[in-house]
Scaffold this active site. Sequence first.
Site, PDB file in Angstrom:
ATOM      1  N   GLY A 238       0.568  -1.317  -0.020  1.00  0.00           N
ATOM      2  CA  GLY A 238       0.035   0.055   0.078  1.00  0.00           C
ATOM      3  C   GLY A 238       0.798   1.424  -0.096  1.00  0.00           C
ATOM      4  O   GLY A 238       0.317   2.452  -0.133  1.00  0.00           O
ATOM      5  N   ARG A 275       3.077  -1.612  -6.082  1.00  0.00           N
ATOM      6  CA  ARG A 275       3.083  -0.168  -6.518  1.00  0.00           C
ATOM      7  C   ARG A 275       4.541   0.381  -6.296  1.00  0.00           C
ATOM      8  O   ARG A 275       5.241   0.976  -7.081  1.00  0.00           O
ATOM      9  CB  ARG A 275       2.148   0.880  -6.181  1.00  0.00           C
ATOM     10  N   ARG A 311      -6.072   3.547 -15.476  1.00  0.00           N
ATOM     11  CA  ARG A 311      -6.263   4.138 -14.350  1.00  0.00           C
ATOM     12  C   ARG A 311      -6.680   5.657 -14.372  1.00  0.00           C
ATOM     13  O   ARG A 311      -7.586   6.039 -13.392  1.00  0.00           O
ATOM     14  CB  ARG A 311      -4.782   4.457 -13.466  1.00  0.00           C
ATOM     15  N   TYR A 315      -9.750   5.763 -11.621  1.00  0.00           N
ATOM     16  CA  TYR A 315      -9.681   6.399 -10.518  1.00  0.00           C
ATOM     17  C   TYR A 315      -9.600   7.739 -10.655  1.00  0.00           C
ATOM     18  O   TYR A 315      -8.949   8.497  -9.833  1.00  0.00           O
ATOM     19  CB  TYR A 315      -8.515   6.049  -9.702  1.00  0.00           C
ATOM     20  N   CYS A 343     -13.889   4.545 -28.274  1.00  0.00           N
ATOM     21  CA  CYS A 343     -15.153   4.988 -28.658  1.00  0.00           C
ATOM     22  C   CYS A 343     -15.891   5.422 -27.208  1.00  0.00           C
ATOM     23  O   CYS A 343     -17.024   4.903 -27.216  1.00  0.00           O
ATOM     24  CB  CYS A 343     -15.858   4.440 -29.513  1.00  0.00           C
TER      25      CYS A 343
HETATM   26  N1  LLP Z   1      -1.606  -6.920  -0.740  1.00  0.00           N
HETATM   27  C1  LLP Z   1      -2.908  -7.171  -0.707  1.00  0.00           C
HETATM   28  C2  LLP Z   1      -3.785  -7.939   0.173  1.00  0.00           C
HETATM   29  C3  LLP Z   1      -3.419  -6.366  -1.826  1.00  0.00           C
HETATM   30  O1  LLP Z   1      -4.760  -6.349  -1.859  1.00  0.00           O
HETATM   31  C4  LLP Z   1      -2.618  -5.178  -2.622  1.00  0.00           C
HETATM   32  C5  LLP Z   1      -3.097  -4.426  -3.496  1.00  0.00           C
HETATM   33  C6  LLP Z   1      -1.304  -5.272  -2.490  1.00  0.00           C
HETATM   34  C7  LLP Z   1      -0.773  -6.022  -1.358  1.00  0.00           C
HETATM   35  C8  LLP Z   1      -0.292  -4.490  -3.071  1.00  0.00           C
HETATM   36  O2  LLP Z   1      -0.653  -3.002  -2.756  1.00  0.00           O
HETATM   37  P1  LLP Z   1       0.119  -1.802  -3.318  1.00  0.00           P
HETATM   38  O3  LLP Z   1       1.541  -1.822  -2.540  1.00  0.00           O
HETATM   39  O4  LLP Z   1       0.346  -2.054  -4.832  1.00  0.00           O
HETATM   40  O5  LLP Z   1      -0.246  -0.771  -2.804  1.00  0.00           O
HETATM   41  N2  LLP Z   1      -5.616  -1.016  -9.222  1.00  0.00           N
HETATM   42  C9  LLP Z   1      -5.244  -0.137  -8.198  1.00  0.00           C
HETATM   43  C10 LLP Z   1      -4.717  -0.784  -6.921  1.00  0.00           C
HETATM   44  C11 LLP Z   1      -5.269  -1.901  -6.378  1.00  0.00           C
HETATM   45  C12 LLP Z   1      -4.469  -2.507  -5.136  1.00  0.00           C
HETATM   46  C13 LLP Z   1      -5.287  -3.715  -4.708  1.00  0.00           C
HETATM   47  N3  LLP Z   1      -4.632  -4.388  -3.621  1.00  0.00           N
HETATM   48  C14 LLP Z   1      -4.720   1.283  -8.879  1.00  0.00           C
HETATM   49  O6  LLP Z   1      -4.315   1.195  -9.864  1.00  0.00           O
HETATM   50  O7  LLP Z   1      -4.240   1.984  -8.119  1.00  0.00           O
END
Ligand code: LLP
Length: 419
Positions: A238, A275, A311, A315, A343
């Site tokens: 996150g 991310r 994205r 979002y 489109c």
């Molecule tokens: N662990 C779990 C249980 C998760 O659900 C997620 C992301 C992560 C780790 C990794 O999170 P990160 O470090 O990448 O923030 N599609 C969205 C992001 C969705 C994240 C879902 N879960 C976007 O494009 O911002």
Amino acid sequence: MGFEYREGELYCDGLRIKTVATEVQTPFYLYSYETLTSAYESYKEAFSKIDTLICYAAKANSNLAILNVLAQKGSGIDVVSGGELFKALKAGFPPQKIVFNGNGKTRQEIEYALENDLLMINVDSINELLVLNQIANQKTKKARIAIRVNPDVNPITHHYIATGLAKSKFGVNIHEVKDVYLQASKLENIEIKGIHCHVGSQIIQANLYGEVLQKVIKLTEGLREIGISIEYINLGGGLGIRYHDEDVPTIQSFSEMILPHMINTNYKLILEPGRSIVGETGILVTRINYIKKGFHKYFVVVDAAMNDLIRPAFYKSYHRILPVVEHNMEDEGLTTDIVGPICEDGDFFAHERLIPKPEEGDLLAILDTGAYGFAMSSNYNMRPRTAEVMVINGKYHIIRKRESYEDLINKEVIPEGLA
Ligand code: LLP
């Protein structure tokens, strides 16, 4: 090195991006090996004082080459589906470094996970726990588990990606989790290893993780009192990255929020960053096909579209967009929408963005698209998915071929006998 301008041209790890674009054609995702490995190394270094397993979140970018680089560096991996588990194994991750997450694992996925003796499965509910125990029993296996706790905290992020709120679908309510652990401890085929939580994505508040960790440690102490010991604390992923001008904690300062709480405990730490490992590693390179004047504004129409990077549409997210070759820099620039050829109106990368005066045929780089870029792409409007390219030591490698028109139909079948 990563992405940098040299004499007005954008380079990736020392390689001229314009050359790659001419040879590979646009659009394509371009990844920097150096940025990728240095993000991983930053995590390793920042958390070196305690026993930590970095489990890269495969969902952010699951290209086999990206996974393989991380596996070789010693990373673990967080997977959330049978498909991701399959790719993780193919990419060379040892099963002892794989955690399986998700709130809706199928029986087949659970079987697949058990057959491969993963480090642990993160259980999302009491119902899943019982199914897991039953399947493990059939397979005469012990399922190593953590239970995902929903700590009810509110990160400041897009509401779609805040996952630790009381209203979210994930995890076991913090007030009931002790009871679920107690039940787990009585199940024959379950071995309790850890506790898991993940409160959201693109989190930029420095103090939130400390707050969550304190809640989790308090919980584990309560568990110890009833004879349940926890080996691993998994804080999920996150950590946010800078897309625009946000003030974002570095990986180092993120670790400083966590380490003081962990240092005098015996817990091992698991983190699941996605991310913050691959986000800045990738860009989407696209070419301007048309510059058109509408009623009130300009539209720069590029050859990438929302199917390649969803994205902004999904979002309303901001991505910096830079010219691959700088020119007209002395001009005052153009305020314009940057849109794709799909489109619908949601097909945009930027609204009313000031960019150096563009010309048809110019290349643009859409930055910070290594995470949830290609991973969320589709064939919408029957657009073949883009190529993915990685630069390693100044040389580029195609790590996913551009899809062809044939790829668009090769899974489809017209039933025999249709007139
Ligand atoms: N662990 C779990 C249980 C998760 O659900 C997620 C992301 C992560 C780790 C990794 O999170 P990160 O470090 O990448 O923030 N599609 C969205 C992001 C969705 C994240 C879902 N879960 C976007 O494009 O911002």
